[in-house]
Design a protein around this motif. Structure first.
Motif, PDB file in Angstrom:
ATOM      1  N   ALA A  41       0.764  -1.195   0.000  1.00 17.66           N
ATOM      2  CA  ALA A  41       0.096  -0.054   0.015  1.00 17.66           C
ATOM      3  C   ALA A  41       0.789   1.322  -0.153  1.00 17.66           C
ATOM      4  CB  ALA A  41      -0.829   0.223   1.244  1.00 17.66           C
ATOM      5  N   GLU A  75      -3.601   3.958   4.419  1.00 21.86           N
ATOM      6  CA  GLU A  75      -3.716   2.264   4.535  1.00 21.86           C
ATOM      7  C   GLU A  75      -2.906   1.625   5.552  1.00 21.86           C
ATOM      8  OE1 GLU A  75      -4.356   0.171   0.742  1.00 21.86           O
ATOM      9  OE2 GLU A  75      -4.363   1.889  -0.320  1.00 21.86           O
ATOM     10  N   THR A 131      -0.879  -5.581   7.125  1.00 23.35           N
ATOM     11  CA  THR A 131      -1.995  -6.600   6.604  1.00 23.35           C
ATOM     12  C   THR A 131      -1.697  -7.937   7.158  1.00 23.35           C
ATOM     13  OG1 THR A 131      -1.031  -6.726   4.474  1.00 23.35           O
ATOM     14  CG2 THR A 131      -2.401  -4.835   4.868  1.00 23.35           C
ATOM     15  N   PHE A 168      -0.548  -9.839   5.059  1.00 21.29           N
ATOM     16  CA  PHE A 168      -0.400 -10.469   3.812  1.00 21.29           C
ATOM     17  C   PHE A 168       0.764 -10.957   3.393  1.00 21.29           C
ATOM     18  CE2 PHE A 168      -0.439 -10.622  -0.916  1.00 21.29           C
ATOM     19  CZ  PHE A 168      -1.255 -11.660  -1.301  1.00 21.29           C
ATOM     20  N   SER A 204      -6.830   0.709  -4.266  1.00 20.07           N
ATOM     21  CA  SER A 204      -6.756   0.086  -2.839  1.00 20.07           C
ATOM     22  C   SER A 204      -7.843  -1.099  -2.749  1.00 20.07           C
ATOM     23  CB  SER A 204      -7.174   1.128  -1.904  1.00 20.07           C
ATOM     24  OG  SER A 204      -7.550   0.706  -0.483  1.00 20.07           O
ATOM     25  N   HIS A 205      -8.884  -0.861  -3.351  1.00 21.40           N
ATOM     26  CA  HIS A 205      -9.994  -1.754  -3.397  1.00 21.40           C
ATOM     27  C   HIS A 205      -9.687  -3.193  -4.174  1.00 21.40           C
ATOM     28  CE1 HIS A 205     -13.822  -4.006  -3.999  1.00 21.40           C
ATOM     29  NE2 HIS A 205     -13.797  -3.909  -5.335  1.00 21.40           N
ATOM     30  N   ARG A 243      -6.486  -3.990  -4.579  1.00 19.58           N
ATOM     31  CA  ARG A 243      -5.128  -4.771  -3.942  1.00 19.58           C
ATOM     32  C   ARG A 243      -5.885  -5.636  -2.780  1.00 19.58           C
ATOM     33  NH1 ARG A 243      -3.436  -0.346  -2.049  1.00 19.58           N
ATOM     34  NH2 ARG A 243      -1.828  -0.040  -3.498  1.00 19.58           N
ATOM     35  N   TYR A 244      -7.018  -5.033  -2.031  1.00 20.81           N
ATOM     36  CA  TYR A 244      -7.603  -6.176  -1.005  1.00 20.81           C
ATOM     37  C   TYR A 244      -8.311  -7.269  -1.454  1.00 20.81           C
ATOM     38  CZ  TYR A 244      -5.483  -3.246   2.537  1.00 20.81           C
ATOM     39  OH  TYR A 244      -4.456  -2.513   3.285  1.00 20.81           O
ATOM     40  N   CYS A 245      -8.913  -6.848  -2.820  1.00 16.27           N
ATOM     41  CA  CYS A 245      -9.647  -8.005  -3.216  1.00 16.27           C
ATOM     42  C   CYS A 245      -8.870  -9.121  -3.820  1.00 16.27           C
ATOM     43  CB  CYS A 245     -10.571  -7.692  -4.635  1.00 16.27           C
ATOM     44  SG  CYS A 245     -11.958  -6.699  -4.288  1.00 16.27           S
ATOM     45  N   TYR A 302      -5.777  -9.596  -2.132  1.00 13.24           N
ATOM     46  CA  TYR A 302      -5.171 -10.292  -0.708  1.00 13.24           C
ATOM     47  C   TYR A 302      -6.323 -11.293  -0.315  1.00 13.24           C
ATOM     48  CZ  TYR A 302      -2.136  -6.221   0.342  1.00 13.24           C
ATOM     49  OH  TYR A 302      -1.245  -5.207   0.393  1.00 13.24           O
ATOM     50  N   ALA A 303      -7.716 -10.892  -0.289  1.00  9.22           N
ATOM     51  CA  ALA A 303      -8.563 -11.798  -0.073  1.00  9.22           C
ATOM     52  C   ALA A 303      -8.660 -13.294  -0.962  1.00  9.22           C
ATOM     53  CB  ALA A 303      -9.988 -11.153   0.033  1.00  9.22           C
TER      54      ALA A 303
END
Length: 315
Positions: A107, A112, A116, A118, A175-176, A178-180, A182-183
């Protein structure tokens, strides 16, 4: 994606078409075939980015670091920067491709939280997921593709949700996405984790091997003796070998040799360095010693390996 030629092997750099601003890009294997020649699809490439490939139909026989990764629907391959990869000879399969720049995983915004937890290295090079999880993974990737399409001014999503497309919008989508990602990767890593870590009796050996594996990645050129790793880890060579045999079915010494051999293969096809220069780079005092080592681990001389992989030979 764009490629720059080194020898006859291309290194592919992340460069989306047009003004696409994100560090993650999603498209179908069939889309890549439409804009790439059959010969180009069968070539071996190196990459400067991560590439997650999910097979959704048909049967493929991809190659990752000179090892076959065969499988049908539900096969997932994670190609890391620097690895050698090709999509194989077959054309009767399809799937999703997710390209990710390494810096995208970190990030950049101070807003942010960087903690995380991750770690993309937790994701295996190859995993086969079941039919139910395949649907979930496909859905997650499809949503990333649609969300990334918000940037496209010609799309209906853009006109409805972002008529002005301010810089803040691009940052928020970045950012959205990135976290998608990650998930998705974290879910697969957790769901298909090494079940041996759940066995309290075997967990110490598994953890020892993962520690050893990380050290090998850092020191395989200068540390060719297993004793050096055992000293660093505070264990005996015997316990280190037992842990490696349990995890990989080979001795710790052979594990280091194979990692060194893999690096030699990469250098032979991704550079035009003479064999003597590669030998020196990998810590061999003489090119003849390197050639003997390479023939033992690969079954070819360095020149034969280069020729077999479509590159010119260098003395």
């Amino acid at each position: 994606m764009t490629g720059s030629s080194r020898n006859q092997v291309k290194e592919i750099r992340y460069q989306p078409e047009g003004s696409y601003p994100y560090g993650l890009e999603v498209f179908r294997v069939s889309d890549l075939r439409r804009r790439t020649s059959p010969k180009g699809m069968r070539r071996t490439y190196g990459y400067t980015f991560y590439m997650l490939i999910l097979v959704t139909g048909g049967q493929c026989n991809q190659m990752l670091d000179f090892q076959a990764c065969s499988g049908g629907a539900g096969s997932m391959i994670m190609v890391r920067p620097g690895q050698a990869h090709n999509f194989g000879e077959g054309e009767d399969w399809d799937g999703w491709i997710v390209l990710v720049r390494p810096d995208f995983l970190r990030a950049e915004s101070s807003r942010e939280d960087p903690r995380t937890g991750f770690d993309i290295d937790r994701f295996p090079a190859y995993v086969r997921i079941d039919a139910v999880d395949l649907k979930r993974a496909e859905s997650a990737i499809e949503w990333m593709r649609q969300d990334a399409a918000f940037n496209d001014e010609s799309s209906s999503e853009h006109s409805q949700h972002d008529p002005g497309r301010p810089a803040q919008f691009v940052e928020d989508i970045q950012s959205h996405l990135r976290y998608c990602f990650y998930a998705l990767v974290s879910w697969i890593a957790i769901t298909y984790r090494d079940k041996r870590t759940d066995d309290l009796r075997r967990r110490p050996a598994v953890m020892r091997f993962h520690h050893f594996k990380a050290l090998v990645e850092q020191h395989f050129v200068e540390w060719k003796s297993i004793g050096a790793y055992a000293i660093e880890m505070g264990c005996t060579e015997r316990s280190l070998t037992r842990a490696t045999l349990d995890a990989e079915g080979i001795s710790a010494k052979e594990y280091v040799s194979r990692r060194l051999g893999l690096e030699a293969k990469r250098l032979l096809i991704h550079t035009d360095w003479p064999v003597g220069v590669i030998a020196d780079h990998l810590g061999f005092k003489e090119a003849t010693h390197f050639s003997k080592f390479f023939r033992r681990v690969a079954g070819f001389t360095p020149q034969q390996f280069r020729s077999a992989n479509g590159t010119s030979t260098h003395p």
